[in-house]
Design a protein around this motif. Structure first.
Motif, short mmCIF file in Angstrom:
data_model
loop_
_atom_site.label_atom_id
_atom_site.label_comp_id
_atom_site.label_asym_id
_atom_site.label_seq_id
_atom_site.Cartn_x
_atom_site.Cartn_y
_atom_site.Cartn_z
N THR A 107 -9.11 44.35 78.69
CA THR A 107 -8.47 45.50 78.02
C THR A 107 -7.49 46.36 78.79
O THR A 107 -7.94 46.85 79.71
N VAL A 108 -6.09 46.54 78.32
CA VAL A 108 -5.51 47.57 78.94
C VAL A 108 -5.09 48.95 77.80
O VAL A 108 -4.96 48.58 77.06
N ALA A 109 -5.46 50.07 78.58
CA ALA A 109 -5.49 51.13 77.85
C ALA A 109 -4.82 52.16 78.42
O ALA A 109 -4.90 52.27 79.63
N ALA A 110 -4.49 53.27 77.84
CA ALA A 110 -3.63 54.32 78.37
C ALA A 110 -4.21 55.71 77.27
O ALA A 110 -4.61 55.73 76.16
N ARG A 111 -4.52 56.76 78.06
CA ARG A 111 -5.18 57.92 77.65
C ARG A 111 -4.59 59.35 78.49
O ARG A 111 -4.55 59.00 79.56
N PRO A 112 -4.42 60.42 77.66
CA PRO A 112 -3.94 61.45 78.37
C PRO A 112 -5.31 62.29 78.96
O PRO A 112 -6.53 62.15 78.27
N ASP A 113 -5.31 62.86 80.10
CA ASP A 113 -6.18 63.38 80.74
C ASP A 113 -5.58 64.88 81.48
O ASP A 113 -5.27 64.84 82.43
N GLY A 114 -5.37 65.72 80.48
CA GLY A 114 -5.09 67.01 81.11
C GLY A 114 -3.61 66.84 81.30
O GLY A 114 -2.68 66.44 80.41
N ASP A 115 -3.18 66.87 82.72
CA ASP A 115 -1.80 67.11 82.86
C ASP A 115 -1.44 65.55 83.66
O ASP A 115 -0.46 65.23 84.24
N GLU A 116 -2.38 64.85 83.36
CA GLU A 116 -2.09 63.44 83.90
C GLU A 116 -2.19 62.28 82.54
O GLU A 116 -2.80 62.61 81.47
N VAL A 117 -1.96 60.86 83.04
CA VAL A 117 -2.17 59.93 82.07
C VAL A 117 -2.84 58.75 82.76
O VAL A 117 -2.63 58.69 84.12
N VAL A 118 -4.04 58.47 82.43
CA VAL A 118 -4.84 57.43 82.97
C VAL A 118 -4.49 55.89 82.29
O VAL A 118 -4.72 55.90 81.13
N LEU A 119 -4.26 54.94 83.09
CA LEU A 119 -3.95 53.66 82.65
C LEU A 119 -5.18 52.87 83.29
O LEU A 119 -5.27 52.71 84.44
N ASP A 120 -5.95 52.28 82.22
CA ASP A 120 -7.16 51.76 82.64
C ASP A 120 -7.01 50.03 82.43
O ASP A 120 -6.57 49.82 81.26
N VAL A 121 -7.55 49.23 83.28
CA VAL A 121 -7.61 47.87 83.12
C VAL A 121 -9.32 47.44 83.38
O VAL A 121 -9.66 47.62 84.52
N THR A 122 -9.61 47.18 82.13
CA THR A 122 -11.13 46.84 82.10
C THR A 122 -11.26 45.31 81.95
O THR A 122 -10.67 44.84 80.88
N ASP A 123 -12.30 44.65 82.65
CA ASP A 123 -12.39 43.27 82.63
C ASP A 123 -14.02 43.10 82.51
O ASP A 123 -14.71 44.08 82.66
N THR A 124 -14.41 41.97 81.73
CA THR A 124 -15.78 41.53 81.60
C THR A 124 -16.41 40.54 82.69
O THR A 124 -17.01 39.89 82.37
N GLY A 125 -15.52 40.71 83.75
CA GLY A 125 -15.83 39.39 84.82
C GLY A 125 -17.09 39.58 85.56
O GLY A 125 -17.90 40.32 85.19
N CYS A 126 -17.02 38.89 86.91
CA CYS A 126 -18.24 39.03 87.46
C CYS A 126 -18.44 40.35 88.36
O CYS A 126 -19.69 40.48 88.84
N GLY A 127 -17.59 41.24 88.42
CA GLY A 127 -17.70 42.82 89.12
C GLY A 127 -17.80 42.49 90.51
O GLY A 127 -17.53 41.38 91.16
N ILE A 128 -17.81 43.60 91.30
CA ILE A 128 -17.37 43.44 92.82
C ILE A 128 -18.65 44.21 93.43
O ILE A 128 -19.41 45.29 92.89
N ASP A 129 -19.19 43.56 94.57
CA ASP A 129 -20.37 44.12 95.07
C ASP A 129 -20.29 45.75 95.47
O ASP A 129 -19.15 45.89 96.09
#
Length: 619
Positions: free
Chosen positions: A519-541
């Motif tokens: 999932t690629v998402a964008a959302r405002p956060d105060g004076d900033e914009v946050v672009l998130d790339v979320t996956d359902t993969g194996c994760g990171i240690d």
């Protein structure tokens, strides 16, 4: 080590000399302060500062009468303090500081010297006195604009000339509201004798500004008049006297005195004064407390007796002796770790020498910082060697494949068919991608990474990146989704942002099994914009998470450059985010997927008429 340093430049000698000078200055300052304090106390007890106190009060009352707040009073306070030699402090009624001539503030006297309230105290009419009533300098809406002043000045000059033609010596003075008044030089209040030919009434007629303020004042007073049984329709100001500095309050009882007697006239006067204070309240500064303290001016001088001189000399000698002894001890302890630092700094750089930390003061902190610098230098050297090795390995693999296939084809063992040429082309593309990534990193390190910023809609950026990776996602059996909130905008380079976000999406697709979601998402956060790339993969240690943005790092060491990338993509993302004034972070748990977040400064939407093209360029 110190043998080559001249004696006068040694730190220990400098500290001793500085301590002696400081001690001498301290003794002299203490003696001067004692004399100054005694002289100031005597002068204040004799009442020598009374005139200055009244001048300070009058000046600050005038400031309060002509300003709606105390924001700009600091220069006035300091100028008065410099001229009078007094400490001047202003506070609110609850002792919140407003202005203070003392550089570092300090405790205030137990009680205020005066209360500054131009709506109830008049320090202007009679010099050196505090009278009850409204300060004449508080004119508020009666202040004449420049155009009215110029017109009235012409009328005043004509009337003055008329007076002179009839043998009357007249002068022109100006009221606080800016109105010129022609006054008989022999009169003490008002114009005195006025020749009939000069009394045309034009100069005494209220201007539109004054009439508007008078009407507003009468309107404010009508509720009070009705409450006391007075007729609010009766004009409060049947006459207009420009010589009256309070602008007509002495004329308010004219009608009521005839119709209702002194009692009604008094009530009408009170209503008018109350309305006048309410009308002026937005134009004057709030009530403040004035505190006056001692200054630094001395006229009297004291003659010091031989006994007192001997005491001062003895005390000064004792202070010097103690100062030198303490300084010698402290300087010795200070110089010892500095010498250790100097010796460590002179060692060959490849040894990475550390120094022992023996204290917890500034010298100890310097030793800790030196050791940390040495560790960073050692770590950077190791990273440099590892990076050279990794680059050689990454470039050697595709070059070896290309060379091997070319030699086999040259020897005639295989035919250069399309499949072989396609394989060689793929290897060349891998080699080109590694070189391009290295070139981007080199430009970022050198500070020459060029950005072409323009207004960029986050939703358009996400759609473009998703469209570019849709085929790869479908091939891998991964669902690629886009979500954007509130249409945020960025001021960014669209090409570089697609590169950064594309690297994150490629990384997510590579580590997400079939049936998963990115999932690629964008959302405002105060004076900033946050672009998130979320996956359902194996994760990171968790142990590997701090290293995901390092160059040539792979979570699975067994991955090749084909299955695990070149190891430069996330490092490039970090540099591109920094070049845009943003940051990139990663949050992950093994088995639960990962979230990579680009946090960038937000930008306002472009002006109407500017259209964003599909490529991200505004036209």
């Amino acid at each position: 080590m110190s043998g080559g340093i001249p004696l006068r430049k040694r730190l220990l000698v400098r500290l001793l000399i500085a301590s002696v000078l400081i001690a001498l200055c301290s003794v002299a300052a203490t003696a001067w302060l004692a004399v100054e304090t005694t002289t100031r106390a005597l002068r204040e007890e004799q009442g020598q500062d009374l005139a200055d106190d009244m001048a300070i009060l009058a000046r600050l009352s005038g400031y309060a009468a002509t300003h709606p707040d105390w924001k700009g009073v600091e220069p006035t306070v300091r100028a008065l303090a410099t001229r009078t030699g007094r400490r001047i402090a202003l506070t609110t009624t609850d002792r919140t500081p407003l202005a203070d001539s003392a550089p570092h503030g300090g405790p205030l006297p137990p009680s205020a010297a005066a209360t500054i309230d131009p709506l109830h105290t008049d320090t202007y009419t009679q010099r050196g006195a505090q009278l009850g009533g409204i300060d004449p300098r508080a004119v508020g809406p009666f202040l004449l604009p420049a155009a009215d002043r110029a017109r009235l000045d012409v009328l005043a000059e004509k009337r003055q000339n008329c007076f002179r033609r009839h043998g009357v010596d007249a002068t022109v003075r100006r009221t606080p509201g800016g109105r010129p008044v022609v006054t008989d030089s022999d009169a003490t209040d008002g114009p005195g004798f006025t020749p009939t030919e000069c009394a045309d009434g034009r100069l005494n007629t209220p201007t539109p500004t004054e009439q508007k303020a008078l009407d507003a004042l009468a309107w404010r007073a009508r509720t009070c008049l009705s409450h006391h049984g007075l007729d609010p329709a009766t004009p409060l100001f049947p006459l207009f006297d420009p010589t009256d500095m309070s602008l007509g309050t002495r004329l308010v009882v004219a009608k009521y005195a005839k119709s209702g007697g002194p009692a009604k006239a008094k009530k009408a006067q009170e209503c008018a004064d109350s309305a006048r204070r309410a009308q002026l309240d937005p134009y004057v500064a709030p009530v403040a407390e004035l505190f006056l303290g001692g200054g630094d001016r001395t006229e009297p001088r004291f003659v010091m007796s031989p006994a007192n001189k001997a005491k001062i000399v003895g005390a000064a000698g004792l202070v010097l002796a103690v100062t030198v002894a303490v300084t010698a001890v402290v300087a010795t302890r200070l110089v010892r770790p500095l010498r250790a630092l100097t010796e460590a700094a002179r060692q060959p750089p490849e040894l990475h020498v550390r120094v022992p930390v023996t204290t917890r003061d500034e010298t100890g902190l310097l030793a800790v910082a030196f050791n940390a610098l040495t560790e960073r230098r050692e770590r950077l050297e190791a990273q440099r060697k590892a990076m050279v090795s990794d680059i050689a390995h990454e470039l050697r693999s595709p070059l070896t494949n290309i060379r091997g296939w070319l030699e086999v084809a040259r020897d005639g063992l295989v035919d250069p068919d399309p499949a072989l040429l396609a394989s060689l082309h793929d290897e060349a593309l891998v080699l080109q991608r590694i070189i391009d990534d290295l070139q981007d990193l080199a430009a970022a390190d050198a500070g020459t990474l060029r950005l072409h910023r323009e207004p960029l809609r986050a939703r358009d950026l996400l759609d473009q990146v998703a469209a570019a990776h849709r085929v790869a996602a479908d091939t891998a059996g991964v669902a690629l989704r886009v979500r954007a909130d509130d249409e945020p905008w960025l001021d960014a380079d669209p090409v570089r942002m697609r590169q950064a976000l594309g690297n994150l999406v490629c990384n997510a697709l590579r580590h997400t099994p079939a049936g998963g979601t990115v999932t690629v998402a964008a959302r405002p956060d105060g004076d900033e914009v946050v672009l998130d790339v979320t996956d359902t993969g194996c994760g990171i240690d968790p142990a590997d998470l701090p290293h995901v943005f390092d160059r040539f790092w792979r979570a699975e060491k067994s991955r090749s450059r084909r299955t695990g990338g070149s190891g430069l993509g996330l490092a490039i993302v970090r540099h591109l985010a920094a070049a845009h004034g943003g940051t990139v972070t990663a949050v992950s748990e093994p088995g639960s997927g990962s979230v990579f977040s680009l946090r960038l400064p937000a930008a306002p939407p472009p002006q109407e008429g500017r259209v964003t093209s599909p490529s991200g360029r505004s036209e």
